[in-house]
Design a protein around this motif. Structure first.
Motif, short mmCIF file in Angstrom:
data_model
loop_
_atom_site.label_atom_id
_atom_site.label_comp_id
_atom_site.label_asym_id
_atom_site.label_seq_id
_atom_site.Cartn_x
_atom_site.Cartn_y
_atom_site.Cartn_z
N MET A 1 29.34 78.86 -33.66
CA MET A 1 27.99 78.32 -33.73
C MET A 1 27.90 77.38 -34.93
O MET A 1 28.33 77.71 -36.02
N SER A 2 27.33 76.19 -34.72
CA SER A 2 27.22 75.20 -35.78
C SER A 2 26.20 75.64 -36.83
O SER A 2 25.34 76.50 -36.58
N HIS A 3 26.28 75.00 -37.99
CA HIS A 3 25.36 75.28 -39.09
C HIS A 3 23.91 75.02 -38.65
O HIS A 3 23.01 75.82 -38.95
N MET A 4 23.70 73.93 -37.92
CA MET A 4 22.35 73.60 -37.46
C MET A 4 21.80 74.70 -36.57
O MET A 4 20.67 75.14 -36.74
N ASP B 1 19.07 66.59 -31.39
CA ASP B 1 20.04 66.31 -32.45
C ASP B 1 20.91 65.10 -32.11
O ASP B 1 21.27 64.33 -32.98
N GLU B 2 21.24 64.94 -30.84
CA GLU B 2 22.11 63.84 -30.41
C GLU B 2 21.35 62.54 -30.17
O GLU B 2 21.96 61.47 -30.06
N ALA B 3 20.02 62.60 -30.11
CA ALA B 3 19.21 61.42 -29.81
C ALA B 3 19.17 60.48 -31.02
O ALA B 3 19.30 60.91 -32.16
N ASP B 4 18.95 59.20 -30.74
CA ASP B 4 18.83 58.21 -31.80
C ASP B 4 17.39 57.98 -32.24
O ASP B 4 17.09 57.07 -32.97
N GLY B 5 16.50 58.84 -31.77
CA GLY B 5 15.09 58.77 -32.13
C GLY B 5 14.32 59.84 -31.39
O GLY B 5 14.90 60.57 -30.57
N VAL C 1 10.42 73.71 -35.96
CA VAL C 1 11.78 73.23 -35.73
C VAL C 1 11.73 71.79 -35.24
O VAL C 1 12.59 70.98 -35.57
N VAL C 2 10.71 71.46 -34.46
CA VAL C 2 10.49 70.09 -34.02
C VAL C 2 9.11 69.64 -34.46
O VAL C 2 8.22 70.46 -34.72
N VAL C 3 8.95 68.33 -34.57
CA VAL C 3 7.64 67.75 -34.89
C VAL C 3 7.32 66.69 -33.85
O VAL C 3 8.20 65.94 -33.43
N PRO C 4 6.07 66.63 -33.42
CA PRO C 4 5.67 65.59 -32.46
C PRO C 4 5.22 64.33 -33.20
O PRO C 4 4.69 64.40 -34.31
N HIS C 5 5.44 63.21 -32.58
CA HIS C 5 4.93 61.93 -33.05
C HIS C 5 4.22 61.29 -31.87
O HIS C 5 4.78 61.23 -30.78
N LEU D 1 13.66 66.62 -34.31
CA LEU D 1 13.90 67.76 -35.20
C LEU D 1 13.15 67.55 -36.50
O LEU D 1 13.01 66.42 -36.98
N ALA D 2 12.67 68.63 -37.07
CA ALA D 2 11.92 68.57 -38.32
C ALA D 2 12.81 68.05 -39.44
O ALA D 2 14.04 68.18 -39.41
N GLU D 3 12.17 67.48 -40.44
CA GLU D 3 12.90 66.87 -41.55
C GLU D 3 13.79 67.87 -42.28
O GLU D 3 14.88 67.52 -42.73
N TRP D 4 13.38 69.14 -42.39
CA TRP D 4 14.20 70.13 -43.10
C TRP D 4 15.53 70.33 -42.38
O TRP D 4 16.50 70.77 -42.98
#
Length: 143
Positions: free
Chosen positions: A1-4, A31-35, A66-70, A81-84
């Motif tokens: 399992m990855s750190h993320m 995580d894989e998205a460019d935006g 864990v995620v934030v909406p825009h 994904l959230a900034e943290w």
């Protein structure tokens, strides 16, 4: 399992939420998205996740921060994904097609943005805790 994934699993555990395969798929796609991605875009990328489950997953991940909406200029909610978890960055937003692209600002410019945010906040008797820059314009496809 990855750190993320360990970080997300720990965060969800704090909220008594299980880190299911569907939630993991959504986190991986973001995580894989460019935006930021809309629910419709995620549904296309994750056909194995039913749309109703996708919306519930986004709501649960948002509640656990864990995620934030825009909200786009056209009112569409796009999630990232959230900034943290993903790190500090800013966005380029196409006013025609709604595409949102993540950009990392070079440190010298980030320092200038941080200084400007502090100056504006101070003038307004406001204490800034963070900032996000969205530059609106037209992407290469729409220009």
């Amino acid at each position: 399992m990855s750190h993320m994934h360990r970080q997300v699993e720990e965060r969800l555990r704090e909220y008594d939420i299980r880190y299911t395969r569907g939630r993991r798929s959504v986190v991986e796609a973001l995580d894989e998205a460019d935006g930021p991605r809309s629910a419709a875009e995620l549904a296309q990328e994750l056909p194995a996740v039913p749309l109703s489950s996708l919306y519930r997953t986004l709501a649960v991940l948002e509640e656990a921060e864990v995620v934030v909406p825009h909200l786009s200029t056209k009112g569409t909610a796009r999630y990232e994904l959230a900034e943290w978890l993903a790190g500090h960055h800013h966005h380029l937003v196409c006013v025609d097609c709604g595409r949102v692209e993540d950009i990392d600002v070079p440190e010298q410019f980030e320092a200038q943005v941080h200084h400007l945010v502090g100056a504006i906040s101070s003038q307004a008797s406001f204490t800034a805790t963070n900032h996000a820059l969205e530059i609106e314009g037209r992407c290469n496809k729409c220009a």
